[in-house]
Design a protein around this motif. Structure first.
Motif, PDB file in Angstrom:
ATOM      1  N   ASN A 149       0.808  -1.216   0.000  1.00 34.20           N
ATOM      2  CA  ASN A 149       0.000   0.000   0.000  1.00 34.20           C
ATOM      3  C   ASN A 149       0.844   1.269   0.000  1.00 34.20           C
ATOM      4  O   ASN A 149       0.317   2.359   0.203  1.00 34.20           O
ATOM      5  N   LEU A 150       2.122   1.115  -0.261  1.00 33.72           N
ATOM      6  CA  LEU A 150       3.024   2.266  -0.285  1.00 33.72           C
ATOM      7  C   LEU A 150       2.651   3.219  -1.421  1.00 33.72           C
ATOM      8  O   LEU A 150       2.572   2.828  -2.578  1.00 33.72           O
ATOM      9  N   GLN A 151       2.404   4.477  -1.073  1.00 29.07           N
ATOM     10  CA  GLN A 151       2.035   5.489  -2.052  1.00 29.07           C
ATOM     11  C   GLN A 151       3.106   6.551  -2.241  1.00 29.07           C
ATOM     12  O   GLN A 151       3.227   7.124  -3.318  1.00 29.07           O
ATOM     13  N   ILE A 152       3.883   6.794  -1.201  1.00 27.08           N
ATOM     14  CA  ILE A 152       4.916   7.832  -1.246  1.00 27.08           C
ATOM     15  C   ILE A 152       6.230   7.234  -0.777  1.00 27.08           C
ATOM     16  O   ILE A 152       6.310   6.659   0.316  1.00 27.08           O
ATOM     17  N   LEU A 153       7.259   7.360  -1.605  1.00 27.17           N
ATOM     18  CA  LEU A 153       8.565   6.806  -1.270  1.00 27.17           C
ATOM     19  C   LEU A 153       9.646   7.839  -1.592  1.00 27.17           C
ATOM     20  O   LEU A 153       9.810   8.248  -2.731  1.00 27.17           O
ATOM     21  N   ASN A 154      10.388   8.238  -0.566  1.00 23.58           N
ATOM     22  CA  ASN A 154      11.478   9.197  -0.739  1.00 23.58           C
ATOM     23  C   ASN A 154      12.819   8.487  -0.582  1.00 23.58           C
ATOM     24  O   ASN A 154      13.134   7.963   0.489  1.00 23.58           O
ATOM     25  N   LEU A 155      13.583   8.469  -1.662  1.00 27.35           N
ATOM     26  CA  LEU A 155      14.903   7.830  -1.667  1.00 27.35           C
ATOM     27  C   LEU A 155      15.985   8.786  -2.166  1.00 27.35           C
ATOM     28  O   LEU A 155      17.095   8.359  -2.468  1.00 27.35           O
ATOM     29  N   HIS A 156      15.670  10.056  -2.270  1.00 27.77           N
ATOM     30  CA  HIS A 156      16.661  10.998  -2.793  1.00 27.77           C
ATOM     31  C   HIS A 156      17.836  11.174  -1.828  1.00 27.77           C
ATOM     32  O   HIS A 156      17.745  10.907  -0.640  1.00 27.77           O
ATOM     33  N   LEU A 175       1.974   3.053  -5.748  1.00 30.03           N
ATOM     34  CA  LEU A 175       2.980   4.107  -5.635  1.00 30.03           C
ATOM     35  C   LEU A 175       2.648   5.302  -6.532  1.00 30.03           C
ATOM     36  O   LEU A 175       2.507   5.166  -7.739  1.00 30.03           O
ATOM     37  N   LYS A 176       2.512   6.478  -5.909  1.00 25.96           N
ATOM     38  CA  LYS A 176       2.137   7.696  -6.631  1.00 25.96           C
ATOM     39  C   LYS A 176       3.256   8.737  -6.661  1.00 25.96           C
ATOM     40  O   LYS A 176       3.400   9.471  -7.638  1.00 25.96           O
ATOM     41  N   LYS A 177       4.017   8.807  -5.574  1.00 24.22           N
ATOM     42  CA  LYS A 177       5.064   9.826  -5.471  1.00 24.22           C
ATOM     43  C   LYS A 177       6.399   9.165  -5.162  1.00 24.22           C
ATOM     44  O   LYS A 177       6.506   8.393  -4.214  1.00 24.22           O
ATOM     45  N   LEU A 178       7.407   9.500  -5.959  1.00 23.41           N
ATOM     46  CA  LEU A 178       8.728   8.902  -5.806  1.00 23.41           C
ATOM     47  C   LEU A 178       9.797   9.973  -5.994  1.00 23.41           C
ATOM     48  O   LEU A 178       9.687  10.808  -6.891  1.00 23.41           O
ATOM     49  N   SER A 179      10.805   9.944  -5.141  1.00 25.27           N
ATOM     50  CA  SER A 179      11.939  10.863  -5.314  1.00 25.27           C
ATOM     51  C   SER A 179      13.236  10.062  -5.324  1.00 25.27           C
ATOM     52  O   SER A 179      13.487   9.258  -4.430  1.00 25.27           O
ATOM     53  N   LEU A 196       9.985   6.730 -15.079  1.00 21.42           N
ATOM     54  CA  LEU A 196       8.555   6.890 -15.342  1.00 21.42           C
ATOM     55  C   LEU A 196       8.004   5.738 -16.170  1.00 21.42           C
ATOM     56  O   LEU A 196       6.865   5.300 -15.973  1.00 21.42           O
ATOM     57  N   GLY A 197       8.798   5.206 -17.090  1.00 20.65           N
ATOM     58  CA  GLY A 197       8.362   4.091 -17.913  1.00 20.65           C
ATOM     59  C   GLY A 197       8.194   2.804 -17.113  1.00 20.65           C
ATOM     60  O   GLY A 197       7.304   1.996 -17.390  1.00 20.65           O
ATOM     61  N   LEU A 198       9.060   2.622 -16.104  1.00 19.35           N
ATOM     62  CA  LEU A 198       9.011   1.397 -15.310  1.00 19.35           C
ATOM     63  C   LEU A 198       8.041   1.483 -14.134  1.00 19.35           C
ATOM     64  O   LEU A 198       7.620   0.462 -13.592  1.00 19.35           O
ATOM     65  N   VAL A 199       7.700   2.703 -13.734  1.00 18.93           N
ATOM     66  CA  VAL A 199       6.742   2.888 -12.633  1.00 18.93           C
ATOM     67  C   VAL A 199       5.615   3.790 -13.139  1.00 18.93           C
ATOM     68  O   VAL A 199       5.522   4.964 -12.767  1.00 18.93           O
ATOM     69  N   PRO A 200       4.754   3.278 -14.000  1.00 14.00           N
ATOM     70  CA  PRO A 200       3.718   4.091 -14.658  1.00 14.00           C
ATOM     71  C   PRO A 200       2.634   4.629 -13.731  1.00 14.00           C
ATOM     72  O   PRO A 200       1.854   5.493 -14.136  1.00 14.00           O
ATOM     73  N   THR A 201       2.566   4.145 -12.502  1.00 19.41           N
ATOM     74  CA  THR A 201       1.537   4.623 -11.571  1.00 19.41           C
ATOM     75  C   THR A 201       1.861   5.998 -11.002  1.00 19.41           C
ATOM     76  O   THR A 201       1.003   6.634 -10.383  1.00 19.41           O
ATOM     77  N   LEU A 202       3.092   6.466 -11.195  1.00 14.05           N
ATOM     78  CA  LEU A 202       3.526   7.737 -10.600  1.00 14.05           C
ATOM     79  C   LEU A 202       2.778   8.929 -11.175  1.00 14.05           C
ATOM     80  O   LEU A 202       2.529   9.000 -12.381  1.00 14.05           O
ATOM     81  N   ASN A 203       2.437   9.870 -10.297  1.00 13.08           N
ATOM     82  CA  ASN A 203       1.941  11.167 -10.764  1.00 13.08           C
ATOM     83  C   ASN A 203       2.886  12.295 -10.355  1.00 13.08           C
ATOM     84  O   ASN A 203       2.719  13.446 -10.763  1.00 13.08           O
ATOM     85  N   THR A 204       3.892  11.934  -9.531  1.00 12.48           N
ATOM     86  CA  THR A 204       4.922  12.897  -9.126  1.00 12.48           C
ATOM     87  C   THR A 204       6.266  12.189  -9.065  1.00 12.48           C
ATOM     88  O   THR A 204       6.380  11.131  -8.446  1.00 12.48           O
ATOM     89  N   LEU A 205       7.263  12.760  -9.721  1.00 14.89           N
ATOM     90  CA  LEU A 205       8.619  12.220  -9.687  1.00 14.89           C
ATOM     91  C   LEU A 205       9.587  13.340  -9.329  1.00 14.89           C
ATOM     92  O   LEU A 205       9.594  14.384  -9.977  1.00 14.89           O
ATOM     93  N   ASP A 206      10.375  13.103  -8.298  1.00 14.20           N
ATOM     94  CA  ASP A 206      11.330  14.108  -7.814  1.00 14.20           C
ATOM     95  C   ASP A 206      10.639  15.432  -7.508  1.00 14.20           C
ATOM     96  O   ASP A 206      11.117  16.511  -7.866  1.00 14.20           O
TER      97      ASP A 206
END
Length: 239
Positions: A149-156, A175-179, A196-206
């Protein structure tokens, strides 16, 4: 410290490795700039201020200068700014929150993250936000897949070098938000469209919203790259 901007009060909580500020009851870890007129300005782009709709604030173990998750079990998380009640807990003393902040430590491995979360959280499977930014991770941890159920993941701001590591995140369907910026992988050609191609569910990247044009380009990129790889495998099978 309290600043007043446009008739709104912003409380700033300064720690050794950074600061937090409370803006309209939203807790955000972002840099502040004080100009020559003494006015505080937020260094943000569109989408930088996150409001996750948490029923309880994320449990904050950030800025604790630790390298192992086990070391956190005997420590209390940082207090919630501007709150006298503290974190909500169930009858067993476990946190009733869906967010976990582990940012700005010296963490090299989170292999024990599932056990850590089970020990501290009332509903481990409902964890929807994990912040592991500003640590010493060299790979994207496989254990993250334990949280469907992870929706937001910050790895920057880690040390992730292998861009292929991103592929595993495609299994996180919520997963919706990834950094991932400020990792070595960011310098690789095609980084943005690869992710973005490998995680198409994202609506926010970085911390930037994804446009329709960028999404379309990512889909085209994915067909070109993975289509070519598939064709090469088929050609090799003929020999």
């Amino acid at each position: 410290t309290v600043f007043k901007i446009f008739n709104m009060r912003i409380k700033v909580f300064i720690y050794k490795n950074g600061c937090y500020f409370c803006f309209s009851n939203i807790l955000v870890s972002r840099p502040l700039i004080i100009n020559q007129n003494g006015i505080a300005a937020m260094t943000e782009r569109k989408g930088r201020i996150d409001c996750h709709g948490e029923t309880s604030p994320p449990v904050n173990y950030g800025f604790m200068e630790i390298s192992k998750l086990e070391d956190m079990l005997d420590q209390e998380p940082r207090p919630i700014p501007n709150s006298k009640k503290g974190y909500k807990k169930d009858k067993n003393g476990k946190f009733m929150s869906n967010g976990l902040l582990l940012n700005s430590n010296g963490i090299e491995s989170v292999a024990s993250l599932p056990e850590f979360v089970t020990e501290l959280f009332a509903s481990p499977s409902n964890l929807s936000w994990i912040d592991l930014s500003h640590n010493c991770l060299t790979t994207i941890p496989d254990v993250l897949l334990s949280f469907p159920n992870l929706q937001i993941l910050n790895l920057h701001s880690n040390r992730i070098e292998d861009l292929q590591q991103v592929e595993k995140l495609g299994q996180l369907r919520q997963l919706k938000k990834l950094s991932l910026h400020a990792n070595p992988i960011e310098k690789q050609k095609g980084y943005f469209y690869f992710v973005l191609g490998l995680v198409p569910t994202l609506n926010t990247l970085d911390f930037s919203g994804i446009t329709k044009g960028e999404r379309k380009s990512a889909e085209t990129w994915k067909k070109m790259v993975f289509g070519t790889k598939k064709k090469r495998r088929s050609d090799d099978d003929d020999y």
